[in-house]
Design a protein around this motif. Structure first.
Motif, mmCIF file in Angstrom:
data_model
loop_
_atom_site.group_PDB
_atom_site.id
_atom_site.type_symbol
_atom_site.label_atom_id
_atom_site.label_comp_id
_atom_site.label_asym_id
_atom_site.label_seq_id
_atom_site.Cartn_x
_atom_site.Cartn_y
_atom_site.Cartn_z
ATOM 1 N N PRO A 114 0.788 -1.231 0.000
ATOM 2 C CA PRO A 114 0.000 0.000 0.000
ATOM 3 C C PRO A 114 0.826 1.290 0.000
ATOM 4 O O PRO A 114 0.295 2.359 -0.259
ATOM 5 N N GLY A 115 2.126 1.181 0.271
ATOM 6 C CA GLY A 115 2.948 2.390 0.371
ATOM 7 C C GLY A 115 2.867 2.979 1.768
ATOM 8 O O GLY A 115 2.029 2.579 2.575
ATOM 9 N N ILE A 116 3.743 3.912 2.052
ATOM 10 C CA ILE A 116 3.789 4.540 3.381
ATOM 11 C C ILE A 116 3.255 5.955 3.245
ATOM 12 O O ILE A 116 3.799 6.764 2.494
ATOM 13 N N GLU A 117 2.183 6.216 3.978
ATOM 14 C CA GLU A 117 1.518 7.512 3.870
ATOM 15 C C GLU A 117 2.381 8.666 4.385
ATOM 16 O O GLU A 117 2.509 9.678 3.724
ATOM 17 N N ASP A 118 2.956 8.497 5.566
ATOM 18 C CA ASP A 118 3.734 9.575 6.171
ATOM 19 C C ASP A 118 5.149 9.092 6.473
ATOM 20 O O ASP A 118 5.411 8.536 7.539
ATOM 21 N N LEU A 119 6.065 9.306 5.525
ATOM 22 C CA LEU A 119 7.447 8.843 5.683
ATOM 23 C C LEU A 119 8.134 9.450 6.894
ATOM 24 O O LEU A 119 8.850 8.762 7.612
ATOM 25 N N SER A 120 7.909 10.745 7.133
ATOM 26 C CA SER A 120 8.581 11.385 8.275
ATOM 27 C C SER A 120 8.131 10.759 9.590
ATOM 28 O O SER A 120 8.916 10.598 10.514
ATOM 29 N N GLN A 121 6.864 10.343 9.668
ATOM 30 C CA GLN A 121 6.348 9.716 10.884
ATOM 31 C C GLN A 121 6.987 8.343 11.106
ATOM 32 O O GLN A 121 7.405 8.031 12.222
ATOM 33 N N VAL A 122 7.077 7.505 10.055
ATOM 34 C CA VAL A 122 7.656 6.174 10.248
ATOM 35 C C VAL A 122 9.156 6.233 10.510
ATOM 36 O O VAL A 122 9.729 5.275 11.015
ATOM 37 N N MET A 123 9.785 7.357 10.200
ATOM 38 C CA MET A 123 11.220 7.510 10.466
ATOM 39 C C MET A 123 11.488 8.090 11.847
ATOM 40 O O MET A 123 12.630 8.317 12.219
ATOM 41 N N LEU A 148 12.296 1.223 10.971
ATOM 42 C CA LEU A 148 13.114 1.877 9.953
ATOM 43 C C LEU A 148 14.187 2.810 10.518
ATOM 44 O O LEU A 148 15.297 2.832 10.000
ATOM 45 N N PRO A 149 13.910 3.562 11.607
ATOM 46 C CA PRO A 149 15.003 4.359 12.181
ATOM 47 C C PRO A 149 16.151 3.465 12.658
ATOM 48 O O PRO A 149 17.322 3.825 12.536
ATOM 49 N N GLY A 150 15.804 2.283 13.169
ATOM 50 C CA GLY A 150 16.813 1.314 13.601
ATOM 51 C C GLY A 150 17.638 0.827 12.427
ATOM 52 O O GLY A 150 18.864 0.743 12.499
ATOM 53 N N GLU A 194 24.331 3.563 4.764
ATOM 54 C CA GLU A 194 23.542 4.387 3.842
ATOM 55 C C GLU A 194 22.111 3.870 3.852
ATOM 56 O O GLU A 194 21.881 2.664 3.967
ATOM 57 N N PHE A 195 21.152 4.797 3.723
ATOM 58 C CA PHE A 195 19.733 4.440 3.813
ATOM 59 C C PHE A 195 18.927 5.400 2.956
ATOM 60 O O PHE A 195 19.095 6.608 3.047
ATOM 61 N N ASP A 196 18.067 4.839 2.113
ATOM 62 C CA ASP A 196 17.212 5.670 1.266
ATOM 63 C C ASP A 196 15.869 4.966 1.111
ATOM 64 O O ASP A 196 15.826 3.748 0.934
ATOM 65 N N ILE A 197 14.796 5.725 1.186
ATOM 66 C CA ILE A 197 13.459 5.125 1.072
ATOM 67 C C ILE A 197 12.612 5.910 0.078
ATOM 68 O O ILE A 197 12.614 7.139 0.081
ATOM 69 N N ILE A 198 11.937 5.156 -0.783
ATOM 70 C CA ILE A 198 11.009 5.744 -1.746
ATOM 71 C C ILE A 198 9.703 4.972 -1.583
ATOM 72 O O ILE A 198 9.702 3.742 -1.638
ATOM 73 N N SER A 199 8.607 5.697 -1.363
ATOM 74 C CA SER A 199 7.328 5.021 -1.192
ATOM 75 C C SER A 199 6.239 5.787 -1.922
ATOM 76 O O SER A 199 6.178 7.017 -1.844
ATOM 77 N N GLU A 200 5.410 5.048 -2.643
ATOM 78 C CA GLU A 200 4.315 5.660 -3.368
ATOM 79 C C GLU A 200 3.013 4.976 -2.966
ATOM 80 O O GLU A 200 2.914 3.745 -3.023
ATOM 81 N N ILE A 201 2.034 5.773 -2.548
ATOM 82 C CA ILE A 201 0.750 5.228 -2.112
ATOM 83 C C ILE A 201 0.131 4.410 -3.248
ATOM 84 O O ILE A 201 0.046 4.869 -4.380
ATOM 85 N N GLY A 202 -0.270 3.182 -2.910
ATOM 86 C CA GLY A 202 -0.902 2.303 -3.876
ATOM 87 C C GLY A 202 0.072 1.572 -4.798
ATOM 88 O O GLY A 202 -0.330 0.731 -5.587
ATOM 89 N N LYS A 203 1.364 1.922 -4.711
ATOM 90 C CA LYS A 203 2.343 1.285 -5.605
ATOM 91 C C LYS A 203 3.416 0.492 -4.875
ATOM 92 O O LYS A 203 3.969 -0.448 -5.415
#
Length: 134
Positions: free
Chosen positions: A82-91, A105-107, A114-123
């Protein structure tokens, strides 16, 4: 630059264990010490568990990264959930939607270099991490 790539699918809970084992063996093979092997394994466990819990299926890709200067392991978690709605919140440390410790994810970000996250709702979500051999 020379690289090897391995993929493990995450569909059921047991796949989390398989991903952890594959990651640990690869980390050991390319020269990580036991402490970094544990860090990498913990990060993989967290990423695989997130796929299992929130996306129901996806994959963890492992890539050995090698250049003249350095060597490392790239771990990519990919799902079409479903994707992550609020990336700043989950981080944020302590945030949990599953009632877990919220190290999530902060862990993973702290365990890897190195850490990078890309999330798109529904994708879905793609998380790229790298740990370098010291």
């Amino acid at each position: 630059m020379n690289s090897q790539c391995f993929v493990t699918s995450i569909h059921k809970e047991w796949d989390i264990v398989a991903a952890r084992q594959m990651g640990r063996e690869l980390a050991k093979k390319i020269g990580f010490g036991t402490v970094d092997q544990a860090r990498i394994t913990t990060a993989i466990s967290e990423l695989a568990r997130n796929i299992y819990l929130y996306a129901s299926k996806g994959q963890i890709k492992f890539e050995v990264i090698e250049s003249l200067e350095q060597k490392g392991i790239k771990v990519v978690a990919e799902d079409s959930g479903p994707g992550i709605e609020d990336l700043s919140q989950v981080m944020e440390d302590g945030f949990s939607t599953s009632g877990g410790l919220g190290a999530g994810l902060p862990g993973v970000r702290r365990l890897m270099d190195e850490f990078d996250i890309i999330s798109e709702i529904g994708k879905g979500t793609i998380i790229n991490t790298i740990k370098w051999v010291r």
